[in-house]
Every structure is written in C-alpha cells, then in structure tokens.
Design a protein around this motif. Structure first.
Motif, mmCIF file in Angstrom:
data_model
loop_
_atom_site.group_PDB
_atom_site.id
_atom_site.type_symbol
_atom_site.label_atom_id
_atom_site.label_comp_id
_atom_site.label_asym_id
_atom_site.label_seq_id
_atom_site.Cartn_x
_atom_site.Cartn_y
_atom_site.Cartn_z
ATOM 1 N N THR A 173 0.841 -1.207 0.000
ATOM 2 C CA THR A 173 0.000 0.000 0.000
ATOM 3 C C THR A 173 0.880 1.262 0.000
ATOM 4 O OG1 THR A 173 -0.127 0.336 2.408
ATOM 5 C CG2 THR A 173 -1.693 -1.221 1.437
ATOM 6 N N ASN A 174 0.305 2.361 -0.448
ATOM 7 C CA ASN A 174 1.033 3.635 -0.420
ATOM 8 C C ASN A 174 0.710 4.446 0.845
ATOM 9 O OD1 ASN A 174 -1.558 4.097 -1.215
ATOM 10 N ND2 ASN A 174 -1.062 4.974 -3.218
ATOM 11 N N ARG A 175 0.674 3.723 1.970
ATOM 12 C CA ARG A 175 0.348 4.317 3.264
ATOM 13 C C ARG A 175 1.366 5.369 3.704
ATOM 14 N NH1 ARG A 175 1.175 2.498 8.569
ATOM 15 N NH2 ARG A 175 -0.547 2.939 9.993
ATOM 16 N N SER A 176 2.651 5.105 3.458
ATOM 17 C CA SER A 176 3.689 6.070 3.870
ATOM 18 C C SER A 176 3.485 7.409 3.175
ATOM 19 C CB SER A 176 5.082 5.533 3.528
ATOM 20 O OG SER A 176 5.363 4.382 4.276
ATOM 21 N N MET A 177 3.152 7.364 1.883
ATOM 22 C CA MET A 177 2.913 8.607 1.146
ATOM 23 C C MET A 177 1.690 9.328 1.699
ATOM 24 S SD MET A 177 3.581 7.079 -2.664
ATOM 25 C CE MET A 177 3.529 8.595 -3.621
ATOM 26 N N PHE A 178 0.672 8.551 2.061
ATOM 27 C CA PHE A 178 -0.549 9.123 2.644
ATOM 28 C C PHE A 178 -0.226 9.878 3.929
ATOM 29 C CE2 PHE A 178 -4.105 8.426 5.672
ATOM 30 C CZ PHE A 178 -5.091 9.162 5.025
ATOM 31 N N PHE A 179 0.573 9.267 4.802
ATOM 32 C CA PHE A 179 0.878 9.914 6.080
ATOM 33 C C PHE A 179 1.796 11.119 5.924
ATOM 34 C CE2 PHE A 179 -0.867 6.012 8.007
ATOM 35 C CZ PHE A 179 -1.774 6.631 8.836
ATOM 36 N N ARG A 180 2.520 11.179 4.818
ATOM 37 C CA ARG A 180 3.314 12.380 4.548
ATOM 38 C C ARG A 180 2.477 13.445 3.831
ATOM 39 N NH1 ARG A 180 7.768 8.774 3.196
ATOM 40 N NH2 ARG A 180 7.163 8.929 1.010
ATOM 41 N N GLY A 181 1.202 13.129 3.565
ATOM 42 C CA GLY A 181 0.316 14.092 2.926
ATOM 43 C C GLY A 181 0.518 14.210 1.424
#
Lengths: 374, 374
Positions: free
Chosen positions: A215-223
């Motif tokens: 998943t691209n969760r890390s990108m999500f949490f960096r906004g």
C-alpha cells in the motif's frame, strides 16, 4: 558454563517499550522505528533505511526490488546462512553458488565472472564475520554486466570498506541494496530483527510500498496523496515498535558495545596467534573489523570435533556453521557448477568462539588456555 | 481526545521480556513462544499453533502450505484487509473476489460456488469483526470441490462457530489452516504479530520447516534427526522472544480483557439500538461475539463523513475501512467478476467506534451521546 552467546540489556530497553505503549502506538513505523532508521542513515550513509522483522525479510525485499522472477539467475556464496539464497528462491530464482577464498570465507571475487550468464540479474555478497568482500572488484564486475549488487550485511554493522583512494564506506552502503540482522547473536540485537538499506534512489519509493503490505500508506501519512490503497506486491515487513524500542536502547550504546567486543576480539587474536595448530581470521587491507565474530580454522573436521569436545569438557560452548548450501538436500540436485572446495573447507574446519558483551576476562582466559593446551 | 484505539500493558510485559533476556535466548521459538503456542492449542483446540511476525506472514505460510502456484485461483472477499489477498499474490495466485452479505460484511456463502472453476485451489474466508462466517455451508462447498479452507481469523481470537448440532468450535480451528493477528488494534496485542493455526495434520511437519527458513531445525532440536539443513522453501516467519514474552503477559489476562470489551460492546449496542439513523452489527445465531469491534452502518457516505466530522468536533476519533480490494489500483484491471455492491456499501457506510480496554464509561457515554444527538 560459558555459553556461546548471551543477549544483553543495556538498561533502557524495557523503559522505551513502556514509552512506546504510553504514546499509544506499538504497531510498525512508529517513533522508535523512525529514530532507529534516522540513526542508521545519519551514521552510516545509507540513502534510506527500513527496519524489518528479520534479515531474511530484508533480503526478500531486495529480491522483489531487484525484480527477480522465475528463471532469473542470482549468484550467491555457498558458505552462508540459508536466507542469503532462500529469499531469492521465494521469487523463483535459480541460485548459482559461488566459492569462498582459500583463506577467507567471503565470496572469491575472481571467480564470479565465470558464473555470469545472460540470465544473471543480481549478485548477493555476504560480508562474513563483518569483514568486507572485495567491493571494488565486485562493483566493476556488476557495472560491466549491468547486475544489481545486494550486500548481505547481516553480520556487518559498523564495519567499513576502504577504497584504493583511501575513502571509507560503511558496509551495506555500497551495493544497490543491503540487508542487516539484529538477531540475538549480532552486535546490536532485538532477538529477531533486520533492516533493508537502499543506496540506489530509484528503489526508495517502491521499497516503502512493499514494506507496508503493497500500500502507499507512507505517502498518505506524509500528505502526498489523499487516500491510500493497494498498489503493488509486498508483505508486512515492518517490525513492531516493541522491537524498535528495544533496538533503540541498544543503538544508544553502540560505542561501548563495539569497544568491548573489539577488546575481546583483540585478546583472542593476541593470545592465539602463536598457536601453530590453528589459523586465525585474515583481515584484508581494504576491510575494517567490527568484532562481530572470532573464529579459528582447525586442521580438519576431526581436529575441530575433538576441540569442541575438549571445550565442552571445560564447560565452554563453541559452535560451527554453515553447511555449504550447494550440497543441501534442497539444492544439491539443482547445483550443477561443480565442487566448491573452499566452502566445504570452512564447513569442516571453522569454529566460532564465545564473544559477547558480558564475557569476562577470566572466562576468556580459560577459553584461550583450553585451546592453547589442546 | 478519545483515540480510536489505545494499546494497554496488563502489567508483566516488560518483566517477561527481562526474563527472556536473562534466560539467554531472545531469538525465535524460545520458552515464551512455546508457552503461547501451547496456551492457544489447549484453549482453542488448534492441532498446531505457530506464532509469526504478523497475520500477513501467517497467511503467506497458508499460501505456501496450500501449494498455491502461478495460475491457481483463490477466492477472497473484497471487503477485507489487503493481506487476505496479498499473501496469495506473493505465490502468484489469481485472486477471485467475492461479495459480502447485505447485512453483514462476511463473505456471502451462497455466492461462493458460482466463482469456483477447475483452477480454484482455496477459499479464504474472513471472520469480520470476530463474527463467524457461515462455516457449515462453506465446509460443504469446500468438500464438494476439494478446496482448502483458510480462515483469516485476524480479528477472531476467542470467538466461536456453533454447529447445527450444538457443538461449538473456536474460529481458526475449523478450516484446514487459520491465521490470527496480534496487531495493536486487536483484543490481544504485541504491536505487530500473528499466528498460524493448523487443523489438518498433514501440514504440520512442513509448516515447522517453512517457519524456520526452510530448515528442519525443529526436528533437530527434538532429537529426531542428527543435523539440520536446508530442505524446503520458507522464510523467517517466527517472532522474536521479545514479542512472545509481551504476548504471554497479555494472554494471562485474556479473561479480564474479554470481559471488559464485551461490557463496552454491550453498552454501545444497548444505547444505540433505538437510533433509527444507523444499523448495528448483526450476529447470526451460529456465531458468538468476541467484542473485537463495534461498528455502526450509516445511511450513506455523506452521512458517515458528517458523523465522523461531528465526532471529531467532540474530540472523538472514529475510523472507517476497508476500500473494496477488487477496485484497488493493483487489482481493478485484473478483476473481471462484475460489481460487488455489498462490499462497496460497507466501504462507504461502515464506521468503527473507539473500543479499547482503558475506555472509561464517561468517555463511552460521550461518544454515544454525540451519535444519538446527531
């Protein structure tokens, strides 16, 4: 009884675990994971570090990032832990096993090129005992044949390669990708644990995705994106914050730990170097010593077996490893590249001596005496 | 601020970690790992339990044990966490996504059979919110088509299926294989963590090998063979003893934890059941309730978005999940089985309320009031 290894608390491990719980987050990629990763990047010059649940898992990430697929060939030394090859077998690679040097268990860089075919995609090198492989030669071969270099740096934390021009680079920061272990026998520990290091920037984004279950969760949490979802293959490669909190306490003490281990290593070397029955580790001029392991080379299998027995009679536990992977039940029938005599030699003759932070001088002296009196 | 989740120390977690270090072994498969596994086997009737670093890893073990290879089809609900499918993608399976019931996010057992082809090898069922799927129907289908049933019991610890004859069986003990999670949001936690359960004995030996990096090390330590080596595929699926020691402290408190969660769950249910704007979870007569999750079903996406906003204004964090996997960026182009409208409905309308051990009555009351006054 003097054990072969003994894990050690530096003092703040459980306090940091309690801190992690109190902050309300103990799943992966929390504060302690990020502190550890930052420390590794800053201290050793990795472009990106990602903690994993094991070195095996870090190597699996390397295999996915190197885009290893069915039919691809990967060159791996035979004298290594099973994971160095296994992680690539999970991507359906054909493993091509390489031999060690005569006087050093590392992969013989002069024998790599003859194993390369048009199916070869990567070379896995293992810095055995934390002592660097001949990186300049290996980099040259990889560049010439457009291959990915994966450093299995399981044992190689805080160790360096010295280039001919005098520059020093930390092991795990030189190849395209690297993998470390924090298994209980390593210098810095979390029981089980590992780390992927990325030095070729084109792998960083995909590595973060693979690490977080595709998943691209890390990108999500960096906004960077509005919502996150499933975009790639991957697994749950990231460790619990409980593991990272433990590891952080260890990392805060890496200097005293390394100092103590080097002292023990040097005493072994000084007091065993005149023993004509055994050979000692050879450290090439391009390598530094991180005191991960002290081993001796016995004359033959019989000699080693008897020495282990003698040490045991004195309540000292010394252990050998590895069984050459090319002869394993799983791989023997697939290995068609002939004998790997140096690998077999280390399988029969190498013996590891106790080396851990809390080993006392008196204990070490008794080990040395048993060996020198044998 | 009332968080959505809060991990909780029962008291002895760090003491047991110190104990593990003092015994000299914090790598995998030590005393605490074995204590946890024995507890699970004895309490829930699994034939064999093996702790893993995550539920994802347990599912990967299921995929390997079920001998999933390129081209095989695996049926998986679309309304689930990415790992339910991802673990099988790593074995190159084609995932065939199934829909949920109208009134319950679990896989609609009546719609499974139409998805079966001669390439189908396994059905992954997910006991959503710890509430059992319709196991008797699913067992019948699997038997008829000779398929392997894998229970994704990530949320289902301490929950049961009640057969028509009145017998009760723990979730995870019914299919051929099962997988649990101890992620920080679960009832029993270790930050990240999981467990494979094996109910079909023919998988036990191979599971132990796959768990220990493809080696027969477990047999070696039981004295069944003279030396151990590489015999199969696998990975480093086993967790650090640090994780197992933490988990053991949690397990010792499973009864008070479950009692408290059920009390919170029942209060939510009692005080929200007359709210005509929302639907509440439906527990089929064949299922028990482990109080893993309390969710409500809003009228539509707009209603849910506004309610989340309203709760946030009162410093309450409620969260939704999952995005239907069949519509994910990774899988959308591969999914050819039409609309899965119930899955999409839950994606839009399901909202999870805070539910954790340390949630106070006053906090819960304030959550209920915001919802009922909305």
């Amino acid at each position: 009884m003097i054990p072969f290894n003994k894990p050690y608390l530096t003092g703040k491990e459980t306090k940091y675990i309690e801190t992690a719980v109190a902050t309300g987050k103990i799943s992966g990629n929390g504060v302690f994971t990020q502190k550890c990763q930052q420390f590794f990047e800053d201290t050793y010059g990795f472009k990106k570090a990602l903690l994993t649940t094991s070195c095996t898992d870090a190597l699996e990430m390397c295999a996915i990032l190197a885009d290893i697929n069915s039919g691809d060939e990967v060159i791996v030394p035979s004298y290594t832990f099973v994971s160095s090859a296994l992680a690539f077998v999970r991507q359906n690679a054909n493993i091509i096993f390489a031999d060690s040097y005569t006087d050093n268990p590392n992969i013989d860089a002069d024998k790599i090129e003859s194993l390369i075919t048009d199916k070869t995609k990567a070379i896995v090198i293992v810095h055995y005992a934390g002592i660097a492989c001949d990186m300049e030669k290996i980099l040259e071969i990889a560049e010439k044949h457009n291959l990915i270099i994966i450093e299995d740096a399981a044992q190689a934390i805080d160790s360096y390669y010295i280039f001919k021009d005098g520059t020093k680079k930390a092991l795990g920061s030189i190849g395209h990708l690297g993998a470390f272990s924090f298994h209980e026998t390593k210098n810095i520990i979390s029981g089980e644990g590992g780390m992927l290091t990325i030095n070729d920037e084109r792998f960083i984004n995909r590595a973060e995705i693979i690490w977080e279950k595709g998943t691209n969760r890390s990108m999500f949490f960096r906004g960077e994106i509005n919502k996150y979802g499933w975009v790639d293959t991957g697994s749950s490669f990231l460790p619990s914050e409980i593991i990272s909190a433990f590891l952080w306490a260890q990392l805060e003490n890496i200097h005293p730990i390394q100092e103590k281990r080097l002292k023990i290593w040097n005493k072994y070397h000084d007091e065993l170097k005149n023993n004509e029955n055994i050979d000692l580790p050879v450290i090439p001029e391009y390598a530094t010593n991180n005191a991960h392991m002290f081993y001796i080379i016995c004359k033959d299998l019989k000699h080693r077996t008897e020495l282990i027995k003698k040490l045991k009679e004195h309540n000292i536990l010394a252990v050998f490893h590895y069984l050459s992977l090319h002869k394993s039940e799983f791989y023997a029938s697939r290995h068609v590249h002939g004998e790997l005599t140096n690998s077999d030699h280390f399988e029969d003759c190498l013996l590891r001596l106790p080396l851990f932070y809390e080993l006392t001088e008196a204990e070490q002296q008794s080990i040395i005496e048993v060996i020198n009196n044998f």
